[in-house]
Structures are given as structure tokens and as C-alpha cells.
Design an enzyme around this catalytic site. Structure first.
Site, PDB file in Angstrom:
ATOM      1  N   LYS A 141      30.452 -26.962   1.004  1.00 42.19           N
ATOM      2  CA  LYS A 141      31.560 -27.727   1.399  1.00 42.19           C
ATOM      3  C   LYS A 141      32.753 -26.720   1.446  1.00 42.19           C
ATOM      4  O   LYS A 141      33.831 -26.846   2.161  1.00 42.19           O
ATOM      5  CB  LYS A 141      31.807 -28.839   0.689  1.00 42.19           C
ATOM      6  CG  LYS A 141      30.659 -30.079   0.800  1.00 42.19           C
ATOM      7  CD  LYS A 141      31.112 -30.990   1.763  1.00 42.19           C
ATOM      8  CE  LYS A 141      30.110 -31.697   2.219  1.00 42.19           C
ATOM      9  NZ  LYS A 141      30.054 -33.204   2.660  1.00 42.19           N
ATOM     10  N   LYS A 194      20.871 -29.748   8.155  1.00 39.43           N
ATOM     11  CA  LYS A 194      20.604 -31.141   7.772  1.00 39.43           C
ATOM     12  C   LYS A 194      21.688 -32.074   8.795  1.00 39.43           C
ATOM     13  O   LYS A 194      22.621 -31.486   9.090  1.00 39.43           O
ATOM     14  CB  LYS A 194      20.942 -31.425   6.210  1.00 39.43           C
ATOM     15  CG  LYS A 194      20.903 -32.839   5.713  1.00 39.43           C
ATOM     16  CD  LYS A 194      21.429 -33.004   4.433  1.00 39.43           C
ATOM     17  CE  LYS A 194      22.747 -33.259   4.523  1.00 39.43           C
ATOM     18  NZ  LYS A 194      23.283 -34.302   3.400  1.00 39.43           N
ATOM     19  N   LYS A 242      26.493 -36.861   8.414  1.00 40.52           N
ATOM     20  CA  LYS A 242      27.288 -37.745   8.787  1.00 40.52           C
ATOM     21  C   LYS A 242      28.870 -37.154   9.346  1.00 40.52           C
ATOM     22  O   LYS A 242      29.599 -37.718   9.941  1.00 40.52           O
ATOM     23  CB  LYS A 242      27.584 -39.193   8.141  1.00 40.52           C
ATOM     24  CG  LYS A 242      28.083 -38.922   6.929  1.00 40.52           C
ATOM     25  CD  LYS A 242      28.055 -40.602   6.301  1.00 40.52           C
ATOM     26  CE  LYS A 242      27.306 -40.659   4.971  1.00 40.52           C
ATOM     27  NZ  LYS A 242      28.067 -39.823   4.073  1.00 40.52           N
TER      28      LYS A 242
END
Ligand code: ATP
Ligand code: LTN
Length: 332
Positions: free
Chosen positions: A114, A196, A199
Site C-alpha cells: 500500500k 490478487k 476491490k
């Protein structure tokens, strides 16, 4: 008080729920409602570690609650709540910040990923995210935490924090176990099957949203990246795209990989992709329809999250009081 073991999990309302959120997590939750005392929440506190548009966050939080119910989580059997409605999460989170090491947090894969993704906003919350997650779990003395593969490291850190705390203060926390499904624990992006399915992904083609209309879903499967061979065979290293589609098909139909290989032997990828798309559409259709129906009933959703927060708050408060006492705070 219930004698059943406790199960708890959460999802950030950081985007629309994906096939990954469903197959990796939610689907495994509803199967256990009778066996466990279950707590599921919308992790809105976690979500603001990345900048959000406030109105979108609010809308997605409610839509996620509707989707939880539509995926089979009966609010009569499961405690469904919004994380920010139970202030003990943030309160215990602070205490656990003080029992977690800088080095431990620096090693978290999700933090590294992130930080790279949001280089302009590497805030302290992003760094201490796992402490808040540990608080989510430990507040409820959860025995089992059903999550996808990517959350295993956070669950392990939670165990370490709980054990460390218990070693100092006696048996305060139940040390939880992660529960990771054998098939579906890591659904990959359809466009970049090395990554992966996520969303908050910016590529809409790689991500199948639970609420996508049938034609949109079919189009995404049709465009799914595969390889230059011809055979439908499970080999995640050399054939990540096809193996991912096999994983999805297996989840949707209950068939194992050998049966899927036999079913599509001698057929091209085109017919396989179509079959995976159709099976996924059928699996998601009732969820989409029920979510849309529930979203029209705001009063019902409100009654669910209110009573959820009340039940959750009762248990969370008991644990927090105990922790505050153990660390030496004067009782109010
Ligand atoms: P974000 O993009 O905001 O990081 P996400 O899509 O990765 O979110 P989370 O909210 O982090 O999803 O995850 C919710 C739950 O679903 C977690 O238990 C996680 O392990 C699981 N999960 C998420 N994506 C997948 C996936 N692709 N395959 C399997 N499980 C998944
Ligand atoms: N970190 C998780 C979401 C999450 C969670 C939790 C999962 C927050 N708190 C507690 C299980 C238990 C994620 O990013 N998927």
C-alpha cells in the site's frame, strides 16, 4: 452467555465487493452461522488509511452490509455492525500500538504494497493498521478468523501481540486462529493473473464485482488473460490465468480440478471461459438481486447495524475494561 466458539471477520468498504471478497471470505462465513457465535463488520476505520470520498464511503458501507445479508448472513444469527459504531476498537487499537514493535509493522507485506501504491500518503494509520485489526479480533475473544490468504500475516501478528500481552498480564486474550479456505483463498485479477483481485484495483477488467450485471461479467471473463497453450490444466506457476479461472469454476460448481480438466479436454479456451462466466453469473445473480432489494429498505439496514453495534459493544466493552485495568488505568 453463549458457549459456542466465536468467529469474527471484517472487510473494508474501500470499493465494491469482488469475487475475491466473496470466495475468499464471505462465503466461508455464512456456512458456520449455526456452529459459532459470529461477528462480522464493515471496517470503515481501516478504510480511511487510504483517502476516501466521504459520500462514497458512506454509501459503500451500507451497500456492504446489504451484501453481507444477501450472501447469507442472517442478522438474527450473526452480529453485523459498523466498526466506527463501536469505539472500543479505536481504544484497544491504541493500547495495542504500545505492545507492537516498529520492526514487526515494517515487515507487513500489505503495508509495503500500500505504501508503494499510495506513495503520496504513507500515513501513520497505514503503518499501525495491523494493531487496529488485532484490536478488532481480540476485543471479541475470537477463536477463529475466516479470511483470504493475504490476511494470514496480519492474523499471525495478532497472535503474537495477544501472546505477548498475555505473558505480561495473564490470560486476557484468546489467541485466535486464522481460517483460510482451501479453494478460493486467493482469487487473482483476470487481466493480470499474477496479482490478487482487489476491490481498489484501478483496472476494471481484472476485477469481477459481485454486483456486476450479467453481460458485464461475461465480457470480463471473455477478455480474461490466459496463455498461448490450448489445454485447461491446473498449473498456477506456468498457467496463472487458466488456473485462476479453474479456481473460480471450482468454487462456483463444486467440481475438483481433475473433473474440470476432464470436462474441457480437447476444447479451446473460448468455451471454458464462457462456462466459467456463466457459472459465476448464476452464483452471483441471487446475491445481486437481494442486495438491490435490501438497499431500498434503509430502515431495515439501520435496525440491523444498530442492534449489531449494541451487541458488539457489550462484549467489546467487557474486554476493554479488563485491559484498561490490567495496564494500570484508574477505573472511571
Ligand atoms: P483493498 O483493495 O482495499 O485492499 P481488497 O479487495 O484487497 O481491498 P479486503 O477488504 O482487503 O479486500 O479483503 C476482504 C476479505 O476478503 C479479506 O479476508 C481478504 O483476505 C479477502 N480477499 C480479498 N481479496 C481476495 C482475493 N482476491 N482472493 C481471496 N480472498 C480475498
Ligand atoms: N485487514 C483486513 C480487513 C480487516 C479484518 C479485521 C479481517 C480489518 N479488521 C479483523 C479480519 C478480522 C483486510 O484488509 N482484508
Amino acid at each position: 452467555m453463549s458457549e459456542k466458539k466465536r468467529m469474527l471477520s471484517g472487510i473494508q468498504p474501500s470499493g465494491e465487493l469482488t469475487l475475491g471478497s466473496y470466495l475468499g471470505a464471505i462465503r466461508n462465513w455464512s456456512e458456520r452461522s449455526d456452529q459459532f457465535d459470529c461477528y462480522y463488520f464493515m471496517a470503515d476505520l481501516h478504510t480511511i488509511t487510504v483517502r476516501q470520498v466521504p459520500a462514497d464511503l458512506r454509501r459503500r458501507t451500507l451497500s456492504q452490509l446489504a451484501a453481507y445479508i444477501a450472501c447469507g448472513l442472517d442478522p438474527e444469527k450473526n452480529t453485523l455492525f459498523i466498526q466506527s459504531h463501536v469505539p472500543q476498537h479505536a481504544q484497544l487499537g491504541w493500547v495495542l500500538d504500545c505492545y507492537t514493535m516498529f520492526g514487526e509493522l515494517s515487515r507487513m507485506t500489505q503495508f509495503k504494497a500500500k505504501s508503494a501504491q499510495h506513495a503520496e500518503n504513507i500515513n501513520a494509520g497505514l503503518f499501525t493498521y495491523p494493531c487496529l485489526m488485532a484490536a478488532d479480533i481480540l476485543l471479541y475473544q475470537a477463536d477463529l478468523v475466516p479470511v483470504g490468504e493475504d490476511q494470514k500475516q496480519h492474523c499471525e501478528l495478532t497472535r503474537d501481540i495477544a501472546t505477548r500481552f498475555n505473558n505480561v498480564y495473564g490470560d486476557v486474550f484468546t489467541v485466535p486462529e486464522p481460517y483460510i479456505a482451501k479453494v478460493g483463498a486467493r482469487i487473482m485479477s483476470l487481466s493480470t493473473p499474477e496479482n490478487k483481485m482487489s476491490k481498489s484495483d484501478t483496472d476494471p477488467n481484472g476485477c469481477v464485482y459481485l454486483l456486476d450485471e450479467a453481460n458485464v461479467m461475461m465480457k470480463k471473463f471473455k477478455r480474461a488473460v490466459t496463455d498461448s497453450e490450448m489445454d485447461v490444466r491446473f498449473d498456477p506457476v506456468n498457467k496463472p490465468g487458466i488456473s485462476n479461472l479453474m479456481q473460480i469454476y471450482s468454487c462456483a460448481t463444486g467440481r475438483d480440478y481433475a473433473a474440470i480438466e476432464a470436462e474441457f479436454a480437447g476444447q479451446g479456451y473460448g468455451s471454458f471461459k464462457k462456462a466459467v462466466g456463466e457459472a459465476t453469473v448464476e452464483m452471483c445473480r441471487p446475491i445481486r438481486e437481494e442486495t438491490q432489494r435490501l438497499l431500498k429498505d434503509k430502515a431495515y439496514l439501520e435496525s440491523v447495524y444498530r442492534s449489531g453495534a449494541e451487541k458488539a459493544g457489550y462484549i467489546a466493552n467487557k474486554t476493554l475494561r479488563k485491559v484498561y485495568k490490567k495496564v494500570g488505568f484508574v477505573q472511571p
